[in-house]
Design a protein around this motif. Structure first.
Motif, mmCIF file in Angstrom:
data_model
loop_
_atom_site.group_PDB
_atom_site.id
_atom_site.type_symbol
_atom_site.label_atom_id
_atom_site.label_comp_id
_atom_site.label_asym_id
_atom_site.label_seq_id
_atom_site.Cartn_x
_atom_site.Cartn_y
_atom_site.Cartn_z
ATOM 1 N N LEU A 1 0.843 -1.199 0.000
ATOM 2 C CA LEU A 1 0.000 0.000 0.000
ATOM 3 C C LEU A 1 0.879 1.251 0.000
ATOM 4 C CD1 LEU A 1 -2.894 -0.977 2.442
ATOM 5 C CD2 LEU A 1 -2.673 -1.364 -0.029
ATOM 6 N N SER A 2 0.451 2.240 -0.770
ATOM 7 C CA SER A 2 1.196 3.498 -0.894
ATOM 8 C C SER A 2 0.225 4.584 -1.335
ATOM 9 C CB SER A 2 2.299 3.347 -1.947
ATOM 10 O OG SER A 2 2.754 4.627 -2.367
ATOM 11 N N SER A 3 0.447 5.799 -0.825
ATOM 12 C CA SER A 3 -0.398 6.918 -1.270
ATOM 13 C C SER A 3 -0.252 7.115 -2.769
ATOM 14 C CB SER A 3 -0.011 8.200 -0.532
ATOM 15 O OG SER A 3 -0.105 7.990 0.866
ATOM 16 N N ARG A 4 0.898 6.766 -3.302
ATOM 17 C CA ARG A 4 1.139 6.967 -4.733
ATOM 18 C C ARG A 4 0.400 5.945 -5.608
ATOM 19 N NH1 ARG A 4 6.461 8.820 -2.841
ATOM 20 N NH2 ARG A 4 6.654 11.006 -3.458
ATOM 21 N N ASN A 5 -0.116 4.866 -5.011
ATOM 22 C CA ASN A 5 -0.915 3.920 -5.805
ATOM 23 C C ASN A 5 -2.118 4.622 -6.440
ATOM 24 O OD1 ASN A 5 0.884 2.005 -4.981
ATOM 25 N ND2 ASN A 5 -0.522 0.921 -3.606
ATOM 26 N N ALA A 6 -2.542 5.741 -5.838
ATOM 27 C CA ALA A 6 -3.678 6.501 -6.372
ATOM 28 C C ALA A 6 -3.387 7.027 -7.783
ATOM 29 C CB ALA A 6 -4.009 7.663 -5.441
ATOM 30 N N TYR A 7 -2.094 7.162 -8.123
ATOM 31 C CA TYR A 7 -1.731 7.644 -9.465
ATOM 32 C C TYR A 7 -1.965 6.594 -10.543
ATOM 33 C CZ TYR A 7 1.261 11.076 -6.946
ATOM 34 O OH TYR A 7 1.766 12.051 -6.139
ATOM 35 N N LEU A 8 -2.057 5.311 -10.168
ATOM 36 C CA LEU A 8 -2.037 4.228 -11.153
ATOM 37 C C LEU A 8 -3.335 4.155 -11.954
ATOM 38 C CD1 LEU A 8 -0.488 1.410 -8.895
ATOM 39 C CD2 LEU A 8 0.701 2.720 -10.677
ATOM 40 N N SER A 9 -3.211 3.954 -13.267
ATOM 41 C CA SER A 9 -4.396 3.665 -14.090
ATOM 42 C C SER A 9 -4.861 2.247 -13.766
ATOM 43 C CB SER A 9 -4.036 3.770 -15.574
ATOM 44 O OG SER A 9 -3.176 2.679 -15.914
ATOM 45 N N ASP A 10 -6.063 1.896 -14.205
ATOM 46 C CA ASP A 10 -6.579 0.542 -13.941
ATOM 47 C C ASP A 10 -5.599 -0.512 -14.452
ATOM 48 O OD1 ASP A 10 -8.717 1.696 -12.803
ATOM 49 O OD2 ASP A 10 -10.145 1.235 -14.407
ATOM 50 N N GLN A 11 -5.086 -0.261 -15.652
ATOM 51 C CA GLN A 11 -4.178 -1.235 -16.262
ATOM 52 C C GLN A 11 -2.873 -1.346 -15.467
ATOM 53 O OE1 GLN A 11 -2.998 -0.276 -20.279
ATOM 54 N NE2 GLN A 11 -1.828 -2.183 -20.446
ATOM 55 N N GLU A 12 -2.333 -0.181 -15.060
ATOM 56 C CA GLU A 12 -1.101 -0.181 -14.267
ATOM 57 C C GLU A 12 -1.334 -0.887 -12.926
ATOM 58 O OE1 GLU A 12 0.849 4.006 -15.993
ATOM 59 O OE2 GLU A 12 -0.440 4.017 -14.203
ATOM 60 N N ARG A 13 -2.504 -0.620 -12.333
ATOM 61 C CA ARG A 13 -2.817 -1.239 -11.035
ATOM 62 C C ARG A 13 -2.821 -2.762 -11.150
ATOM 63 N NH1 ARG A 13 -3.027 -3.741 -7.593
ATOM 64 N NH2 ARG A 13 -4.058 -3.692 -5.567
ATOM 65 N N GLU A 14 -3.226 -3.259 -12.312
ATOM 66 C CA GLU A 14 -3.275 -4.705 -12.526
ATOM 67 C C GLU A 14 -1.863 -5.304 -12.619
ATOM 68 O OE1 GLU A 14 -5.594 -7.000 -15.888
ATOM 69 O OE2 GLU A 14 -6.877 -5.518 -14.896
ATOM 70 N N ILE A 15 -0.975 -4.541 -13.246
ATOM 71 C CA ILE A 15 0.408 -5.003 -13.407
ATOM 72 C C ILE A 15 1.200 -4.875 -12.103
ATOM 73 C CG2 ILE A 15 2.580 -4.522 -14.637
ATOM 74 C CD1 ILE A 15 0.807 -3.239 -16.875
ATOM 75 N N ALA A 16 0.838 -3.854 -11.303
ATOM 76 C CA ALA A 16 1.668 -3.400 -10.166
ATOM 77 C C ALA A 16 2.148 -4.506 -9.214
ATOM 78 C CB ALA A 16 0.939 -2.289 -9.398
ATOM 79 N N PRO A 17 1.310 -5.507 -8.859
ATOM 80 C CA PRO A 17 1.780 -6.527 -7.900
ATOM 81 C C PRO A 17 2.958 -7.349 -8.419
ATOM 82 C CG PRO A 17 -0.609 -6.638 -8.182
ATOM 83 C CD PRO A 17 -0.100 -5.730 -9.254
ATOM 84 N N GLY A 18 3.293 -7.207 -9.704
ATOM 85 C CA GLY A 18 4.426 -7.937 -10.268
ATOM 86 C C GLY A 18 5.732 -7.654 -9.546
ATOM 87 N N LEU A 19 5.875 -6.465 -8.999
ATOM 88 C CA LEU A 19 7.112 -6.128 -8.270
ATOM 89 C C LEU A 19 7.256 -7.035 -7.045
ATOM 90 C CD1 LEU A 19 9.620 -4.433 -7.580
ATOM 91 C CD2 LEU A 19 8.102 -2.740 -6.533
#
Lengths: 283, 283
Positions: free
Chosen positions: B185-203
């Motif tokens: 969780l991060s305040s910056r997650n709010a910047y992510l588009s739907d598509q980016e949010r889907e990819i994000a857990p890859g890290l």
């Protein structure tokens, strides 16, 4: 009077005093206490219920070619003097307690205010002072801290640190204590030979002479200062600086203005001994 | 719950709590509170009688091309969340209160610990954090301060500052709060588009994969890390770093040793959004 050497002990003592609602004044010293220090302690007693004195020769504020090793150390006499003045607590840490043995990653950087005067002549001097005083402030958490006007640049820089770092501490400067012949008291006066001690008050006399000329209306004192430097050299001093500085920025000022505050300050050598002195000019 | 904006007010509130003998935990935040922050507040409540939260987007820790202006601000929601969690006091200063308008002469310098990881990518970032946290510590004087493990380099650096500056504060790190799919969780997650949010857990998945390999005995993870970086790029991430660092020095480590503690950490961009995550490896 209690004497403690560890941070844990000093914190426990301070916590007890605070729990009793006592207001605490702190006088940091490097020991070799003289009448000047005692005047700080007396002022501290007026300002608070309990006086805490630290005695610690801080290696971080000495340059590689300075007098750290030779700096006078006389702990027993110092403790007696503190007791006689009604000090409540003396903190006498060693280097291991103050700095430990691990790698240091943090330092405090100062800009502009340390470019001239003693900061100009002693690189790293005020960073070393800021480092140790910031530590003392966090260890002792005093309500008020007392410094000598003799080290006016130190006082102004630490006052600025208190402001920028949000230490909740009232900063007070005590007037310069002088010998009968005008020499500003200093632990380093102990280094002077009899002959040097006789010459030494010449620095203060030069400052007083320039002060009178400025108060009489000389607002561009450059020639005056140059002449006094020549006179000091003729008397056997080696000049470091003799100048008028802004009280706010610690920078040299060529043209003085009414309504401003300045420091007329000098630093000289007699043999290997460095002497400083100053007069505050509220014009 | 009280909300105050000035240093004078917050000091008065703290003094009152301390006079009642209350132990105080401090949770500094930049607002835009999410479940991660709330987990810090809950840990704070376990550690002390009263929780003080600061909400302040500190300009000193943003680089010139970073997202200071865009950083999410939602004061009303944040205050509601603090109240719901039983916070006693919220400190919401503005820039004038924190830094004033006068010339700044002091800064805090950090060596070595900020050379790599986020410190390497964001010059001045940790100096800006140290500056504001040192101020908060002197204003609030908490008994304990809570930070998130997500910003592990921040935590380690501030812990070192507490040690070197002699702040009398217990430093506690709270575990990383994650979404169901593993994204930290991060305040910056709010910047992510739907598509980016889907990819994000890859890290996080990449970190977990490397963690398993290391725990299975891969003590020189260079190739492994390089391969995972390629995989992340293929998925749409732009890599900043993905490496194993010494927990003590924050420097990259090539050959791991049993009995030591490391941080497996990554930073990536998705579009303009920078994401960080880490896993502590006690080998």
């Amino acid at each position: 009077m209690k004497q403690v050497a560890t941070i844990k002990e000093v914190r426990a003592e301070i916590a007890e005093l605070k729990a009793q609602g006592k207001r605490i004044a702190f006088v940091p010293t490097m020991g070799a206490l003289h009448e000047g220090h005692l005047s700080l302690i007396r002022l501290a007693k007026q300002k608070a219920d309990e006086v805490v004195v630290s005695i610690y020769v801080n290696p971080e504020q000495f340059g590689p070619n300075e007098d750290f090793e030779d700096y006078p150390r006389q702990m027993e006499d110092d403790l007696k003097a503190c007791k006689a003045e009604g000090v409540s607590l003396v903190f006498t840490p060693n280097d291991e307690i103050m700095y430990g043995s691990g790698t240091k990653y943090f330092s405090i950087d100062i800009e502009h205010m340390n470019e001239h005067m003693d900061g100009g002549s002693r690189p790293g001097f005020f960073e070393g002072i800021a480092l140790v005083v910031n530590k003392f402030f966090n260890i002792i958490k005093p309500d008020v801290a007392i410094f000598g006007q003799k080290d006016i640049q130190q006082f102004q820089i630490l006052k600025q640190m208190v402001h920028e770092f949000n230490h909740d501490i009232e900063m007070t400067a005590a007037p310069i204590a002088r010998a009968n012949d005008g020499l500003a008291l200093s632990s380093r006066n102990a280094y002077l030979s009899d002959q040097e001690r006789e010459i030494a008050p010449g620095l203060y006399r030069a400052l007083k002479y320039v002060e009178r000329q400025i108060r009489d209306g000389v607002m561009e004192p450059k020639l005056l200062l140059g002449h006094q430097q020549d006179e000091l050299e003729a008397k056997g001093f080696k000049n470091d600086y003799l100048n008028v500085f802004s009280m706010k920025t610690m920078k040299p000022v060529k043209k003085l203005e009414a309504g401003s505050t300045y420091i007329l300050a000098g630093a000289v050598y007699l043999g290997k001994t460095r002497l400083i002195d100053n007069i505050i000019l509220d014009l």
